[in-house]
Motif scaffolding. Structure first.
Motif, PDB file in Angstrom:
ATOM      1  N   LEU A   1       0.799  -1.033   0.054  1.00  0.00           N
ATOM      2  CA  LEU A   1      -0.156   0.009  -0.008  1.00  0.00           C
ATOM      3  C   LEU A   1       0.834   1.261  -0.037  1.00  0.00           C
ATOM      4  N   THR A   2       0.318   2.322  -0.727  1.00  0.00           N
ATOM      5  CA  THR A   2       0.997   3.377  -0.638  1.00  0.00           C
ATOM      6  C   THR A   2      -0.234   4.519  -0.089  1.00  0.00           C
ATOM      7  N   GLU A   3       0.146   5.076   0.836  1.00  0.00           N
ATOM      8  CA  GLU A   3      -0.806   6.294   1.315  1.00  0.00           C
ATOM      9  C   GLU A   3      -0.753   7.425   0.595  1.00  0.00           C
ATOM     10  N   ILE A   4      -1.862   7.726  -0.020  1.00  0.00           N
ATOM     11  CA  ILE A   4      -2.000   8.745  -1.015  1.00  0.00           C
ATOM     12  C   ILE A   4      -2.416  10.148  -0.467  1.00  0.00           C
ATOM     13  N   THR A   5      -3.477  10.414   0.085  1.00  0.00           N
ATOM     14  CA  THR A   5      -4.067  11.473   1.030  1.00  0.00           C
ATOM     15  C   THR A   5      -4.979  10.935   2.088  1.00  0.00           C
ATOM     16  N   THR A   6      -5.412  12.061   2.832  1.00  0.00           N
ATOM     17  CA  THR A   6      -6.580  12.015   3.867  1.00  0.00           C
ATOM     18  C   THR A   6      -7.759  12.843   3.312  1.00  0.00           C
ATOM     19  N   ALA A   7      -8.680  12.103   3.048  1.00  0.00           N
ATOM     20  CA  ALA A   7     -10.192  12.876   2.987  1.00  0.00           C
ATOM     21  C   ALA A   7     -10.304  14.095   4.017  1.00  0.00           C
TER      22      ALA A   7
END
Length: 593
Positions: free
Chosen positions: A178-184
């Motif tokens: 997994l690669t963390e992309i962003t936080t809504a």
């Protein structure tokens, strides 16, 4: 209402009374607790010592609070997402109940034996309600005190199946990177911080690029550009009547861009409004309470290439629901349908039973004359529906049955909660189904198919007239229903998080795998698409996940027992995972053995 429905309704009212609504303590409840905070047994006289109010106005206020804050996880008839609450004030003390309502996690973590046992059973905490005023708690307890436990319970005519699938799901030996992309953006101060629930891609056309979108049930549709989420549509501005309480699937439910969007500017959405906002196109007898309405809207955008929505909307239909659960969680078009083919431009809509079954009104979803518990297929450009706002395709399976009573919008039926619909690259229509208390299932969509709800849950009989937390073996002469092509029981999870058959190019090890998961515990599973066939069960395998080179889990990543795990497809057919609990969005960037 016909004579059969009248008889069923009368019997239900005699048995349980009118207070049938499901409540929303978001997971475990006090219903089976019989100890106070110190661990001492209170006994069945506990409720009498607290002096619950008998004032009608106070009880009415309690009912209102119950319906507003508690209508998703409990009822007074049987177990649901949380336990049955009937007779709770006779089993527990008023101070204990007050403390639990105020902060259930604190009570459980403090060592309460019953609380810990139920926590283990339901696998999640009921959230704290610190904002309820003292008079609100008093009113809520007064209302609960009116809900007596039935004096007798009918014994099972045959033995139930205590463990539907004894074999445990095995590890696959595959690990997702997994690669963390962003936080809504957070849309609340406490979990779930961002109720992001669906991701979809708008294919490019006429030189315009593909675009990626994700929706927050609290009213925002975002366009996702890399790590940035830009508001494309604010449903609360477009439809001020939108409600997103008490949570779960209520709010801005789903969205679907017309396959010719860049030519016609058409976008379709579903959202919830209060009961009685407008007359419903799909309703039931007015003696049964309506909890809310789901609304399907067609929007015409002035400039389809614009980065922000501007345009007009027209309502296609609205439908009443008995409770706030199992509503309308999916709108979608068949992405494989080509222009000029029969399925092109037809809108599929997944509609659950609205909680009617567990509240004693199963007849609402049990026949072809009604649309609840079905996947609908409509032509938004047509006008031959009863309200004239949409069309019913001539290719729908019930159009030629000759019965004016049939709901011709239905494509297939017999679902408790068809929460996601997708198509595999080989053309299979896949419908994920969130079950009741035992089974979670994946179904192969067949025109005219009946998948059994509420008579069936997975490959088992459901006693919908009795205790729905039990299932039974199929009869020897069983026929007429279509059964899941994959399923798991509640030893492995509590709610199916619908996924997709991987069709991207960057992760060959995932090719042809339908990747899905469990909403509550966040475990990730897959089945091989080639194994999905009517009449057999595909083998479910578990995928491990790693982030930053470390083996992890979504419970660890969210630091929560309920992860609110969801799956989406983004640009280039890549898989995304996201968790409503904290609003984190991850891309699956690799898979290794």
């Amino acid at each position: 209402m016909n004579q059969q429905e009248t008889h069923k309704l009368t019997r239900h009212h005699q048995r349980t009374g009118w207070y049938f609504l499901v409540a929303a303590f978001l997971s475990i409840s006090t219903s089976a607790f019989a100890q106070d905070i110190t661990g001492k047994t209170t006994g069945k006289t506990a409720g009498k010592t607290t002096g619950y109010s008998t004032d009608k106005a106070v009880i009415a206020k309690g009912q209102e609070l119950f319906q507003a804050n508690c209508t998703a996880c409990h009822n007074f008839r049987q177990k649901g997402i949380g336990p049955n609450l009937a007779g709770i004030t006779g089993e527990m003390s008023g101070p204990w109940l007050t403390a639990f309502i105020r902060n259930a996690p604190e009570v459980i973590k403090g060592g309460d034996i019953r609380g810990q046992r139920l926590f283990k059973e339901y696998n999640q905490y009921m959230p704290a309600f610190p904002d309820l005023a003292d008079q609100d708690v008093t009113a809520l307890l007064a209302y609960l005190h009116q809900q007596a436990k039935p004096k007798t319970e009918t014994a099972d005519a045959k033995p139930s199946v205590p463990d539907p699938i004894p074999d445990r799901i095995q590890k696959s030996g595959l690990r997702l990177t997994l690669t963390e992309i962003t936080t809504a953006p957070a849309t609340a101060k406490q979990a779930p911080l961002a109720r992001i629930t669906k991701m979809a891609v708008l294919p490019g056309s006429n030189g315009l690029p593909d675009r990626q979108f994700v929706v927050d049930l609290r009213g925002k549709l975002y366009e996702m550009k890399g790590a940035e989420l830009q508001v494309f549509m604010d449903m609360k501005k477009e439809r001020p009547q939108l409600i997103d309480a008490p949570g779960l699937a209520t709010g801005f439910g789903s969205f679907a861009f017309h396959p010719d969007f860049y030519r016609n500017g058409l976008l379709y959405t579903s959202h919830t409004e209060k009961a009685g906002t407008k007359p419903a196109d799909f309703a039931y007898v007015d003696s049964i309470k309506v909890a809310l309405q789901w609304v399907v809207t067609e929007w015409k955008m002035t400039d389809p290439a614009s980065l922000v929505f501007a345009g007009t909307g027209r309502e296609l239909f609205r439908i009443n629901m008995v409770s706030v659960i199992h509503g309308m969680q999916e709108l979608t078009f068949n992405p494989l349908a080509k222009r000029g083919t029969p399925d092109y431009g037809l809108l599929y809509i997944g509609i659950g039973d609205g909680g009617c079954t567990e509240n004693g009104f199963a007849f609402i979803c049990r026949d072809k004359s009604r649309v609840w518990s079905s996947v609908l297929r409509i032509d938004p450009s047509g006008t031959n529906s009863k309200n004239g706002q949409y069309g019913i395709p001539s290719t729908n399976p019930y159009m030629g049955d000759g019965s004016p009573a049939t709901a011709d919008e239905v494509y297939c039926r017999g679902f408790r909660n068809p929460n996601r619909i997708c198509w595999a690259p080989d053309g299979k229509m896949l419908i994920s189904e969130i079950g009741q208390a035992q089974m979670e299932e994946l179904n192969l969509g067949i025109a005219g198919g009946d998948y059994g709800w509420p008579e069936r849950e997975g490959t088992y009989v459901m006693n919908y007239r009795g205790k729905m937390d039990r299932v039974y073996a199929l009869p020897a002469n069983d026929k007429g229903y279509i059964y899941p092509v994959a399923q798991y029981d509640h030893d492995e999870g509590n709610a199916f998080s619908g996924g997709f058959v991987y069709a991207g190019k960057s992760i060959p090890l995932l090719t042809g795998k339908y990747v899905f998961g469990d909403i509550v515990n966040g475990r990730v599973y897959y089945v091989e698409n080639r194994e999905l066939a009517i009449g057999r069960q595909a083998v479910v395998r578990e995928l491990d996940v790693e982030l930053n080179g470390k083996l992890t889990s979504f419970r660890e990543l969210t630091n929560a027992k309920k992860t609110d795990f969801r799956i989406g497809v983004g640009l280039n057919q890549e898989l995304y995972f996201f968790t409503k609990t904290d609003g984190k969005i991850y891309r699956v960037t690799g898979c290794s053995k």
